[in-house]
Design an enzyme around this catalytic site. Structure first.
Site, PDB file in Angstrom:
ATOM      1  N   CYS A  69       0.873  -1.168   0.000  1.00 16.56           N
ATOM      2  CA  CYS A  69       0.000   0.000   0.000  1.00 16.56           C
ATOM      3  C   CYS A  69       0.911   1.218   0.000  1.00 16.56           C
ATOM      4  O   CYS A  69       2.109   1.087  -0.247  1.00 16.56           O
ATOM      5  CB  CYS A  69      -0.993  -0.015   1.173  1.00 16.56           C
ATOM      6  SG  CYS A  69      -0.311   0.190   2.826  1.00 16.56           S
ATOM      7  N   HIS A 102      14.587 -15.176  11.228  1.00 17.88           N
ATOM      8  CA  HIS A 102      14.358 -15.111  12.674  1.00 17.88           C
ATOM      9  C   HIS A 102      12.886 -15.220  13.051  1.00 17.88           C
ATOM     10  O   HIS A 102      12.577 -15.751  14.124  1.00 17.88           O
ATOM     11  CB  HIS A 102      14.902 -13.801  13.249  1.00 17.88           C
ATOM     12  CG  HIS A 102      16.388 -13.751  13.283  1.00 17.88           C
ATOM     13  ND1 HIS A 102      17.060 -12.861  14.087  1.00 17.88           N
ATOM     14  CD2 HIS A 102      17.346 -14.449  12.616  1.00 17.88           C
ATOM     15  CE1 HIS A 102      18.377 -13.030  13.915  1.00 17.88           C
ATOM     16  NE2 HIS A 102      18.560 -13.980  13.027  1.00 17.88           N
ATOM     17  N   ARG A 136      16.735 -21.562  18.303  1.00 10.40           N
ATOM     18  CA  ARG A 136      16.256 -20.682  19.378  1.00 10.40           C
ATOM     19  C   ARG A 136      15.115 -19.782  18.916  1.00 10.40           C
ATOM     20  O   ARG A 136      14.326 -19.311  19.729  1.00 10.40           O
ATOM     21  CB  ARG A 136      17.399 -19.844  19.948  1.00 10.40           C
ATOM     22  CG  ARG A 136      17.902 -18.754  19.039  1.00 10.40           C
ATOM     23  CD  ARG A 136      19.061 -17.979  19.696  1.00 10.40           C
ATOM     24  NE  ARG A 136      19.345 -16.746  19.037  1.00 10.40           N
ATOM     25  CZ  ARG A 136      20.178 -16.614  18.009  1.00 10.40           C
ATOM     26  NH1 ARG A 136      20.792 -17.665  17.509  1.00 10.40           N
ATOM     27  NH2 ARG A 136      20.391 -15.430  17.471  1.00 10.40           N
TER      28      ARG A 136
END
Length: 148
Positions: A69, A102, A136
């Site tokens: 947008c 991540h 992790r």
């Protein structure tokens, strides 16, 4: 060889030109592209297109998503209303790579008024070529699914 992910792409009127450019380039690169609109510059409401992107990811019509947008913010918020979506606002390739590696983002959002087509393409390329690292990061991503 792993098949290329299916890409859903959606935009409001402010980003329709960037959407066309990215969709064309993705098709040239061999990706199947699900164009969720809009298709011209007539004024529309970005929440409708963010919701459509969310549905495409949730129902398996697409593996990855690109939301566009004017700023990228509104359509990102709309897409993220669907619990199946992890859409990150990106402005350069590093944020696109980190969103995937991540945060296991399955969609990225960009602002057509803030980013040019070459940088947007670089962000998409980084997003699509990066794998989730797991490890992790997996426990953290799991908390996004159930933050309580």
């Amino acid at each position: 060889m792993t098949p290329l992910p299916r890409i859903a792409i959606a935009s409001d009127h402010a980003a329709v030109s960037l959407k066309r450019d990215l969709a064309d380039r993705l098709r040239e690169d061999g990706y199947a592209v699900l164009d969720l609109g809009t298709h011209d510059d007539a004024s529309v409401d970005y929440p409708d297109y963010g919701a459509a992107l969310g549905r495409a990811l949730a129902d398996g019509s697409a593996d990855r998503g690109i939301a566009l947008c004017g700023s990228g913010i509104g359509i990102m918020i709309a897409a993220n209303r669907n619990p199946a979506v992890r859409c990150a606002l990106v402005a350069e390739p590093l944020s696109a790579r980190l969103a995937r590696s991540h945060n296991d983002a399955n969609a990225i959002a960009m602002g057509a008024r803030l980013i040019g087509p070459e940088m947007a393409h670089a962000c998409v390329a980084a997003f699509l070529s990066t794998d989730f690292l797991g490890g992790r990061h997996a426990a953290r991503v799991d908390k996004l699914k159930d933050p309580a």
